[in-house]
Scaffold this active site. Sequence first.
Site, mmCIF file in Angstrom:
data_model
loop_
_atom_site.group_PDB
_atom_site.id
_atom_site.type_symbol
_atom_site.label_atom_id
_atom_site.label_comp_id
_atom_site.label_asym_id
_atom_site.label_seq_id
_atom_site.Cartn_x
_atom_site.Cartn_y
_atom_site.Cartn_z
ATOM 1 N N GLY A 169 38.528 38.750 39.010
ATOM 2 C CA GLY A 169 38.563 39.854 38.064
ATOM 3 C C GLY A 169 38.073 41.155 38.655
ATOM 4 C CG ASP A 288 29.961 37.676 33.820
ATOM 5 O OD1 ASP A 288 30.232 38.774 33.302
ATOM 6 O OD2 ASP A 288 30.652 36.657 33.650
#
Length: 559
Positions: A169, A288
Amino acid sequence: MASPPTASASASEAAESGRRSAPGPIDVPSPRDHLHHLLDRRDTPRVVHVEGTTMQRQRGEAAGDAAAAAAAAKPEVKLVTGDGGYVLEDVPHVCDYLPDLPTYSNPLQDNPAYSVVKQYFVNPDDTVCQKAIVHKDGPRGNHFRRAGPRQRVFFESDEVHACIVTCGGLCPGLNTVIREIVCGLYDMYGVSRVLGIQGGYRGFYACNTIDLSPKSVNDIHKRGGTVLGTSRGGHETMKIVDSIQDRGINQVYVIGGDGTQRGAGVIFEEIRRRGLKVAVAGIPKTIDNDIPVIDRSFGFDTAVEEAQRAINAAHVEAGSAENGIGLVKLMGRHSGFIAHYATLASRDVDCCLIPESPFYLEGEGGLFRYLEKRLKENGHMVIVVAEGAGQKLINETKESMGKDASGNSILLDVGLWLSQKIKEHFKKIKTTINLKYIDPTYMIRAIPSNASDNVYCTLLAHSVVHGAMAGYTGFTVGQVNGRHCYIPFYRITEKQNKVSITDRMWARLLSSTNQPSFLSKKDVEDAKMEEERASKFFDGPPPNPKVEDKVASNGKAVK
């Protein structure tokens, strides 16, 4: 020691010659068997035979075919033990399997830009401690090799043909890392041949490449995304290594998350099996912040900063309406660091829900009771929820959506689900609310990195270039306790970094939001036991009593 893998009979003869001329092996007591370590002294690695018991860390399923997964499951571990419980988890070197390689003077010593530096090169014996806090009589713990330029390098500038690939991503800072690898190779080492692999791992065998130069990447750090493009999956080990070999590439820089780094580890194993002089180096990327061992991943600071905009908007909306509720969904599949830190930074959040801390809706101490109480006291509230929170609750009412190309479970939308549940509850108790749901996920992923992350990306890129030029391979670079170091691939793919719900940072959040913990006494005890077990395994020597007794009785060490 078994003969190193080589590409031809002549290479085997060279390896035998190298073994005859190399210093004799040093016997080192160690917790593990059949481990090889290179001591980077006098700038030329020296092979050390380590004897002990067999222990192999499982890295999980690789991002590719079955053969790749099998290869990834058994990484070679290189340890050196020393006095006081010192353990160095070293990274592979091209001299492990090509022992007769020549070395060259580092071009940095003639670089006018570095003439003001007191010490050009990193001390070969420098290591970085993983655990910053130790007790007086406790073990020194695990260490990693310090990153930085070495006095001798294993690649001449003219022979280097490097490539860069981005996978997975998007994340703020990707273009900065690409730019600084290219400029670092060119400015520090005089390397002019750098190839960009387009579209992730598939680009290796789909012939999607572009030439990269300092001029072509000059302004890309001001843009979000990645100029190389990215994709999930597409890892076919043999095709990728064939492409590397056919193109004459000898330095591979891989930027991506834990799945991408597993794939890089498989590529390294195949390159070593073929006996190719190719350095494979990774830069961990995850918005994250769920990569273990390292202090933080690049792009995380930018993500937290941008998340403030969404939280501020939700607070304005909630405060402008009667019984207003602002609900913000942030990234965090398995780790709630963005939601956690954005909540702490904002001070406007009344409830933060993350994957690590389970919650329930109904009953005393549940989420709905807290929402009722907060609206009665303040007239409005803001909720921040990480995308991976509450998945077990959602799965009770909805079916799983399968997995994506990287093998990750496709998460159900906790934001929409929670919005609906809150509306249904307040309708049931005949209370009017005004709920506004904000999902800034893709806005955050797509922005360029902020100033702090730009500097961090530069340091990571330069560190990985120094490591590859020095001949290290099969490693990823990261900051540990404020120092950059080289970490074996298996260490950052063994587990995921998660928010500790039993430490003071989470307690600070609970104090800021005044929310209940939603945890039973058993939940807290289980979390503490798991963290203690993980800490013992990852922060010190392997917890094997037979091994510890053997090391203690032997008493030898490598200095």
